[in-house]
Design a protein around this motif. Structure first.
Motif, PDB file in Angstrom:
ATOM      1  N   PHE A 254       0.830  -1.354   0.140  1.00  0.00           N
ATOM      2  CA  PHE A 254      -0.140  -0.020   0.054  1.00  0.00           C
ATOM      3  C   PHE A 254       1.002   1.272  -0.108  1.00  0.00           C
ATOM      4  N   SER A 255       1.903   1.325   0.905  1.00  0.00           N
ATOM      5  CA  SER A 255       2.747   2.579   1.070  1.00  0.00           C
ATOM      6  C   SER A 255       3.684   2.648  -0.578  1.00  0.00           C
TER       7      SER A 255
ATOM      8  N   ARG B  68       2.394   1.971  -3.553  1.00  0.00           N
ATOM      9  CA  ARG B  68       1.130   2.491  -4.520  1.00  0.00           C
ATOM     10  C   ARG B  68       1.280   4.094  -4.092  1.00  0.00           C
ATOM     11  N   ILE B  69       1.048   4.598  -2.715  1.00  0.00           N
ATOM     12  CA  ILE B  69       0.976   5.742  -2.444  1.00  0.00           C
ATOM     13  C   ILE B  69       2.120   6.465  -2.912  1.00  0.00           C
ATOM     14  N   ALA B  70       3.307   6.109  -2.697  1.00  0.00           N
ATOM     15  CA  ALA B  70       4.727   6.607  -3.000  1.00  0.00           C
ATOM     16  C   ALA B  70       4.640   6.810  -4.509  1.00  0.00           C
ATOM     17  N   ARG B  71       4.524   5.873  -5.170  1.00  0.00           N
ATOM     18  CA  ARG B  71       4.275   5.783  -6.685  1.00  0.00           C
ATOM     19  C   ARG B  71       3.324   6.895  -7.268  1.00  0.00           C
ATOM     20  N   PHE B  72       2.190   6.966  -6.667  1.00  0.00           N
ATOM     21  CA  PHE B  72       1.257   8.004  -6.874  1.00  0.00           C
ATOM     22  C   PHE B  72       1.872   9.453  -6.598  1.00  0.00           C
ATOM     23  N   LEU B  73       2.591   9.684  -5.357  1.00  0.00           N
ATOM     24  CA  LEU B  73       2.862  10.722  -4.993  1.00  0.00           C
ATOM     25  C   LEU B  73       3.904  11.448  -5.835  1.00  0.00           C
ATOM     26  N   GLY B  74       4.840  10.685  -6.671  1.00  0.00           N
ATOM     27  CA  GLY B  74       5.913  11.040  -7.466  1.00  0.00           C
ATOM     28  C   GLY B  74       5.460  11.293  -8.967  1.00  0.00           C
ATOM     29  N   THR B  75       4.181  11.363  -9.148  1.00  0.00           N
ATOM     30  CA  THR B  75       3.459  11.723 -10.541  1.00  0.00           C
ATOM     31  C   THR B  75       3.268  13.017 -10.695  1.00  0.00           C
ATOM     32  N   GLY B  76       3.409  13.360 -11.940  1.00  0.00           N
ATOM     33  CA  GLY B  76       2.872  14.507 -12.593  1.00  0.00           C
ATOM     34  C   GLY B  76       1.176  14.672 -12.082  1.00  0.00           C
ATOM     35  N   ARG B  77       0.530  13.738 -12.325  1.00  0.00           N
ATOM     36  CA  ARG B  77      -0.984  13.815 -11.801  1.00  0.00           C
ATOM     37  C   ARG B  77      -0.989  14.239 -10.516  1.00  0.00           C
TER      38      ARG B  77
ATOM     39  N   ALA C 277       8.612   2.870   1.230  1.00  0.00           N
ATOM     40  CA  ALA C 277       8.547   2.188  -0.034  1.00  0.00           C
ATOM     41  C   ALA C 277      10.081   2.237  -0.334  1.00  0.00           C
ATOM     42  N   GLN C 278      10.817   2.989   0.162  1.00  0.00           N
ATOM     43  CA  GLN C 278      12.461   3.186  -0.406  1.00  0.00           C
ATOM     44  C   GLN C 278      13.031   1.927   0.446  1.00  0.00           C
ATOM     45  N   ASN C 279      12.552   1.835   1.624  1.00  0.00           N
ATOM     46  CA  ASN C 279      13.330   0.674   2.365  1.00  0.00           C
ATOM     47  C   ASN C 279      12.948  -0.701   1.709  1.00  0.00           C
ATOM     48  N   ARG C 280      11.627  -0.982   1.382  1.00  0.00           N
ATOM     49  CA  ARG C 280      11.376  -2.174   0.505  1.00  0.00           C
ATOM     50  C   ARG C 280      11.961  -2.303  -0.819  1.00  0.00           C
ATOM     51  N   GLN C 281      12.213  -1.073  -1.461  1.00  0.00           N
ATOM     52  CA  GLN C 281      12.909  -0.924  -2.724  1.00  0.00           C
ATOM     53  C   GLN C 281      14.533  -1.494  -2.442  1.00  0.00           C
TER      54      GLN C 281
ATOM     55  N   TYR D  35       2.313  12.460   6.662  1.00  0.00           N
ATOM     56  CA  TYR D  35       1.981  10.995   6.289  1.00  0.00           C
ATOM     57  C   TYR D  35       2.754  10.650   4.909  1.00  0.00           C
ATOM     58  N   ALA D  36       2.939  11.479   4.082  1.00  0.00           N
ATOM     59  CA  ALA D  36       3.459  10.986   2.857  1.00  0.00           C
ATOM     60  C   ALA D  36       5.161  10.577   2.867  1.00  0.00           C
ATOM     61  N   ALA D  37       5.911  11.529   3.735  1.00  0.00           N
ATOM     62  CA  ALA D  37       7.126  11.252   4.119  1.00  0.00           C
ATOM     63  C   ALA D  37       7.510   9.862   4.756  1.00  0.00           C
ATOM     64  N   PRO D  38       6.806   9.330   5.843  1.00  0.00           N
ATOM     65  CA  PRO D  38       7.245   8.116   6.206  1.00  0.00           C
ATOM     66  C   PRO D  38       6.669   6.790   5.138  1.00  0.00           C
ATOM     67  N   LEU D  39       5.605   7.063   4.562  1.00  0.00           N
ATOM     68  CA  LEU D  39       5.251   6.291   3.403  1.00  0.00           C
ATOM     69  C   LEU D  39       6.006   6.061   2.183  1.00  0.00           C
ATOM     70  N   ILE D  40       6.738   7.224   1.879  1.00  0.00           N
ATOM     71  CA  ILE D  40       7.901   7.219   0.909  1.00  0.00           C
ATOM     72  C   ILE D  40       8.923   6.583   1.301  1.00  0.00           C
ATOM     73  N   LEU D  41       9.501   6.784   2.674  1.00  0.00           N
ATOM     74  CA  LEU D  41      10.584   6.045   3.209  1.00  0.00           C
ATOM     75  C   LEU D  41      10.402   4.542   3.375  1.00  0.00           C
TER      76      LEU D  41
END
Length: 184
Positions: free
Chosen positions: A48-49, A51-60, A111-115, A103-109
């Motif tokens: 889930f995180s 997907r959120i991080a992927r969406f937050l990094g888009t132009g949309r 997602a980065q840790n999982r990557q 909320y966005a910052a920890p979710l992005i982190l």
């Protein structure tokens, strides 16, 4: 009841007078405990995180966020006073943007840790594959060197031809010596 009889009843099989303990059965799983926090699947939360991080990094996302902020500001500037929910310093908007960022910052982190974990596993597999490839290459190099060394000892067509020619010359010389010998 006499005190002696009560004391005998209170004795456990081991002879002690302590109160009997509840025996824990080791062949059965422990009953589940009640938790204060809700249970969740860490893997599903990680997906889930991502997907959120992927969406937050888009132009949309940037376009929608810009449209939302413009509408918010326009509404709270030009709407009638009774319908405005956030007056000019737009403190509520600031609060909402801070909440979104918190909320966005920890979710992005996350997602980065999982990557990073996936990359680490991929690199480890690549390293092992490279080690196997190097070992195979070294083995093949040793085999080719061995074949070259052994080919030096194998009779080739040209070597056999030259040996047969030498033997033919030697036989002709012996025949010529035999013809020019003492019989003639």
């Amino acid at each position: 009841m006499p005190a002696d009889v009560e004391r005998e009843r209170a004795k456990t099989p081991g002879g002690s007078t302590a109160a009997p303990r509840h025996r824990v059965r080791l062949d059965l799983p422990r009953p589940t405990r009640r938790r204060l926090l809700p249970a969740y699947d860490p893997e599903e939360f990680g997906r889930f995180s991502e997907r959120i991080a992927r969406f937050l990094g888009t132009g949309r996302f940037i376009v929608w966020m810009t449209v939302l902020i413009i509408l918010w500001v326009l509404w709270n500037v030009f709407a009638p006073d009774s319908m405005r929910w956030d007056q000019y310093p737009f403190i509520f908007l600031t609060l909402m943007l801070s909440l979104q960022a918190s909320y966005a910052a920890p979710l992005i982190l996350l997602a980065q840790n999982r990557q990073d974990d996936r990359d680490r596993v991929t690199h480890e597999q690549d390293r092992k594959q490279n080690e196997r490839s190097i070992a195979d290459t070294e083995y093949l190099t040793r085999e080719v060197a061995s074949l070259r060394m052994n080919l030096g000892e194998v009779a080739t067509r040209d070597w056999i031809r030259s040996e047969l020619q030498d033997l033919l010359k030697e036989l002709e010389e012996r025949r010529d010596e035999g013809d020019a010998g003492p019989d003639r």
